[in-house]
Design a protein around this motif. Structure first.
Motif, mmCIF file in Angstrom:
data_model
loop_
_atom_site.group_PDB
_atom_site.id
_atom_site.type_symbol
_atom_site.label_atom_id
_atom_site.label_comp_id
_atom_site.label_asym_id
_atom_site.label_seq_id
_atom_site.Cartn_x
_atom_site.Cartn_y
_atom_site.Cartn_z
ATOM 1 N N THR A 229 18.252 4.374 -14.890
ATOM 2 C CA THR A 229 19.511 4.892 -15.415
ATOM 3 C C THR A 229 19.317 5.353 -16.857
ATOM 4 O OG1 THR A 229 20.732 3.340 -14.027
ATOM 5 C CG2 THR A 229 21.941 4.366 -15.841
ATOM 6 N N ALA A 230 19.765 6.564 -17.159
ATOM 7 C CA ALA A 230 19.573 7.144 -18.491
ATOM 8 C C ALA A 230 20.820 6.948 -19.351
ATOM 9 C CB ALA A 230 19.251 8.629 -18.380
ATOM 10 N N ARG A 231 20.591 6.658 -20.623
ATOM 11 C CA ARG A 231 21.719 6.540 -21.546
ATOM 12 C C ARG A 231 22.290 7.928 -21.830
ATOM 13 N NH1 ARG A 231 18.230 2.646 -23.514
ATOM 14 N NH2 ARG A 231 17.186 4.146 -24.868
ATOM 15 N N THR B 95 0.816 -1.220 0.000
ATOM 16 C CA THR B 95 0.000 0.000 0.000
ATOM 17 C C THR B 95 0.844 1.262 0.000
ATOM 18 O OG1 THR B 95 -0.136 -0.102 2.426
ATOM 19 C CG2 THR B 95 -1.915 -1.154 1.168
ATOM 20 N N GLY B 96 2.143 1.126 0.282
ATOM 21 C CA GLY B 96 3.025 2.285 0.282
ATOM 22 C C GLY B 96 3.470 2.649 -1.126
ATOM 23 N N MET B 97 4.327 3.649 -1.222
ATOM 24 C CA MET B 97 4.846 4.093 -2.503
ATOM 25 C C MET B 97 5.721 3.009 -3.131
ATOM 26 S SD MET B 97 7.311 7.346 -3.407
ATOM 27 C CE MET B 97 8.761 6.545 -2.728
ATOM 28 N N VAL B 98 5.503 2.734 -4.409
ATOM 29 C CA VAL B 98 6.313 1.758 -5.146
ATOM 30 C C VAL B 98 7.223 2.511 -6.116
ATOM 31 C CG1 VAL B 98 6.296 -0.257 -6.651
ATOM 32 C CG2 VAL B 98 4.449 0.062 -4.993
ATOM 33 N N THR B 99 8.483 2.146 -6.130
ATOM 34 C CA THR B 99 9.441 2.731 -7.063
ATOM 35 C C THR B 99 9.941 1.653 -8.010
ATOM 36 O OG1 THR B 99 10.174 4.346 -5.403
ATOM 37 C CG2 THR B 99 11.610 3.999 -7.307
ATOM 38 N N VAL B 100 9.772 1.870 -9.302
ATOM 39 C CA VAL B 100 10.277 0.947 -10.316
ATOM 40 C C VAL B 100 11.708 1.346 -10.652
ATOM 41 C CG1 VAL B 100 10.016 0.109 -12.676
ATOM 42 C CG2 VAL B 100 7.989 0.528 -11.269
ATOM 43 N N ARG B 101 12.639 0.421 -10.493
ATOM 44 C CA ARG B 101 14.055 0.711 -10.749
ATOM 45 C C ARG B 101 14.581 -0.193 -11.852
ATOM 46 N NH1 ARG B 101 16.060 0.549 -4.468
ATOM 47 N NH2 ARG B 101 15.497 -1.647 -4.789
ATOM 48 N N ALA B 102 15.427 0.383 -12.708
ATOM 49 C CA ALA B 102 15.991 -0.403 -13.806
ATOM 50 C C ALA B 102 17.257 0.287 -14.303
ATOM 51 C CB ALA B 102 14.988 -0.549 -14.945
ATOM 52 N N ASP B 103 18.048 -0.440 -15.087
ATOM 53 C CA ASP B 103 19.258 0.150 -15.646
ATOM 54 C C ASP B 103 18.965 0.760 -17.009
ATOM 55 O OD1 ASP B 103 19.296 -1.919 -17.550
ATOM 56 O OD2 ASP B 103 20.583 -3.174 -16.292
ATOM 57 N N SER B 104 20.002 1.218 -17.700
ATOM 58 C CA SER B 104 19.819 2.002 -18.926
ATOM 59 C C SER B 104 19.215 1.203 -20.078
ATOM 60 C CB SER B 104 21.161 2.603 -19.369
ATOM 61 O OG SER B 104 22.117 1.580 -19.602
ATOM 62 N N ALA B 105 19.252 -0.127 -20.001
ATOM 63 C CA ALA B 105 18.646 -0.940 -21.060
ATOM 64 C C ALA B 105 17.140 -0.729 -21.125
ATOM 65 C CB ALA B 105 18.962 -2.414 -20.838
ATOM 66 N N TYR B 106 16.558 -0.221 -20.042
ATOM 67 C CA TYR B 106 15.100 -0.042 -19.960
ATOM 68 C C TYR B 106 14.701 1.432 -20.002
ATOM 69 C CZ TYR B 106 15.664 -4.832 -18.505
ATOM 70 O OH TYR B 106 16.019 -6.156 -18.473
ATOM 71 N N TYR B 107 15.632 2.275 -20.418
ATOM 72 C CA TYR B 107 15.349 3.705 -20.512
ATOM 73 C C TYR B 107 14.612 3.981 -21.825
ATOM 74 C CZ TYR B 107 16.227 8.752 -20.926
ATOM 75 O OH TYR B 107 16.078 10.118 -21.077
#
Length: 434
Positions: free
Chosen positions: A242-244, A212-224
């Protein structure tokens, strides 16, 4: 320590089992409705799909006990396992069942895995702290294969021939990670393929599992890319990706003033692959940034672009001072409401997904055992079910095991020898003293 003299071995005890810890784990699976879920949702046709409510739990049980191939499922048939468990099947029977799967049946198994995870969170403190904050980490890995018989193999970004597994890992600041979703793809696939759908499905599972709390989606530059970010926004989550280093990113970096940088020191040094050294300090700054401007205006995304810069010592000869300062920049695109330094620390913890991948590869994902792509896809989903079930057992056992790797849980809680005795029509397990 030395071996006592006069030791000999005889394999003749019909009441001894080497994985007595499977009993409480499978009892937990039964209470969470695994058998009912398989009966309701899995419809593999023909004789291969018969008794799926017995075969799927058997495959999961073998993986929990350490099986990493179909032939390893024979560990379920030694000693008194036939007395301790009902419905034990031969490895050939379980392999035939897997080869009966098609793409749609794998998606049915995905639905079972999601529902079981939701049920496990109701039975155990598997996602403690989910009412405060949670993190959904996305990453993929190449599972190396050998030979020419496996469907879908190819050379991916790592230049290794194999199949590509995409994982969505769910965790909280107070709980170890679980696997919220998996996809097996061709070996030569782009990392971000199917990621938006994966994020959408995993966020739904997370909410139903009590996040129910805040969800943060994290990923590396391949998913930018725009689709990944949009999937996080539609799912009600923030993102930290992560940004290219494209021209737009470099131009934004150039606008950051020298006085805007804040020095930070990492509590634990981080190994930098490009520099081949351990990094323990850096400087952080952020600026507003609009990404994906090549698309129509409605699809632009404006958020914070956070920069971490590190001095590149490779540009400074030994014994000399630098003539021109050369920095390497690490850019992160995020809409996190956290302050800059907290957001930077949160993004660095994305590495938790690598630990999960290593953990699963140290268990059932050591191999993809079939030549059939659908069978290997089902194997990956079953590996995720076994991982989550093992994590749930650890969460019930102790604070230590709640955060231990599944390999540790397997060694200390699952693969425990016991002798079966019968007392008052009930089976009793006699375990080693202490």
């Amino acid at each position: 320590m030395q071996v006592s003299h006069g030791v000999s071995a005889v394999f003749d005890d019909p009441n001894l089992v080497s994985a007595a810890g499977l009993a409480p784990v499978l009892a937990l699976a039964e209470r969470s409705g695994l058998h009912e879920l398989v009966t309701e949702h899995l419809t593999v046709p023909g004789s291969a799909g018969a008794n799926a409510a017995i075969k799927v739990p058997a495959l999961v049980a073998g993986m929990v006990a350490g099986a990493d191939s179909i032939s390893d499922m024979d560990l379920l048939r030694h000693g008194g396992m036939g007395r301790l468990f009902e419905g034990v099947r031969a490895p050939t029977t379980l392999g035939t069942h897997l080869r009966g799967f098609r793409f749609g049946h794998v998606r049915q198994l995905d639905a079972i895995a999601a529902r079981l995870l939701i049920a496990l969170t109701g039975q155990t403190p598997l996602l403690a702290g989910a009412d405060e904050a949670a993190f959904l980490d996305l990453d993929d890995t190449i599972r190396e294969t050998h030979g020419y018989a496996k469907q879908g193999v190819g050379y991916g970004y790592s230049k290794v021939k194999g199949l590509n597994a995409l994982l969505a890992v769910l965790s909280t600041p107070r709980a170890a990670p679980v696997i919220a979703g998996t996809r097996l793809r061709k070996g030569s696939v782009n990392s971000a393929r199917g990621a938006p759908r994966m994020i959408a499905d995993a966020l739904v599972t997370a909410r139903k599992a009590g996040v129910t709390g805040m969800v943060t989606v994290r990923a590396d530059s391949a998913y930018y890319n725009r689709d990944v970010v949009a999937a996080a926004i539609r799912g009600g989550a923030s993102f930290s990706i992560t940004a290219r280093m494209d021209p737009a990113i470099r131009k934004a970096i150039a606008t950051i003033g020298e006085n805007a940088w804040t020095t930070i020191k990492y509590p634990n040094a981080i190994f930098d692959d490009a520099e081949q050294r351990w990094v323990s300090d850096a400087e952080v700054a952020e600026i507003g940034f609009t990404a994906f401007t090549s698309r129509r205006k409605a699809e632009h995304v404006t958020a914070r672009l956070r920069r971490v810069k590190r001095l590149n010592p490779a540009s400074v000869p030994a014994g000399q001072s630098e003539l021109f300062t050369a920095y390497r920049y690490h850019a992160v695109f995020t809409d996190s409401p956290q302050p800059t330094l907290e957001a930077e620390a949160t993004h660095r913890r994305h590495a938790i997904v690598e630990q999960v991948i290593a953990d699963v590869k140290n268990g059932p994902l050591a191999h993809l055992p079939s030549g059939s792509f659908a069978a290997n896809s089902a194997w990956l989903v079953l590996a995720a079910i076994a991982f989550n079930l093992t994590r749930a057992a650890g969460a019930l056992a102790s604070k230590f095991h709640a955060r231990a790797t599944t390999a540790t849980i397997r060694a200390q809680l699952i693969n425990i020898p016991a002798r079966i005795a019968c007392s008052a029509r009930r089976l009793r397990l006699h375990l080693p003293r202490n």
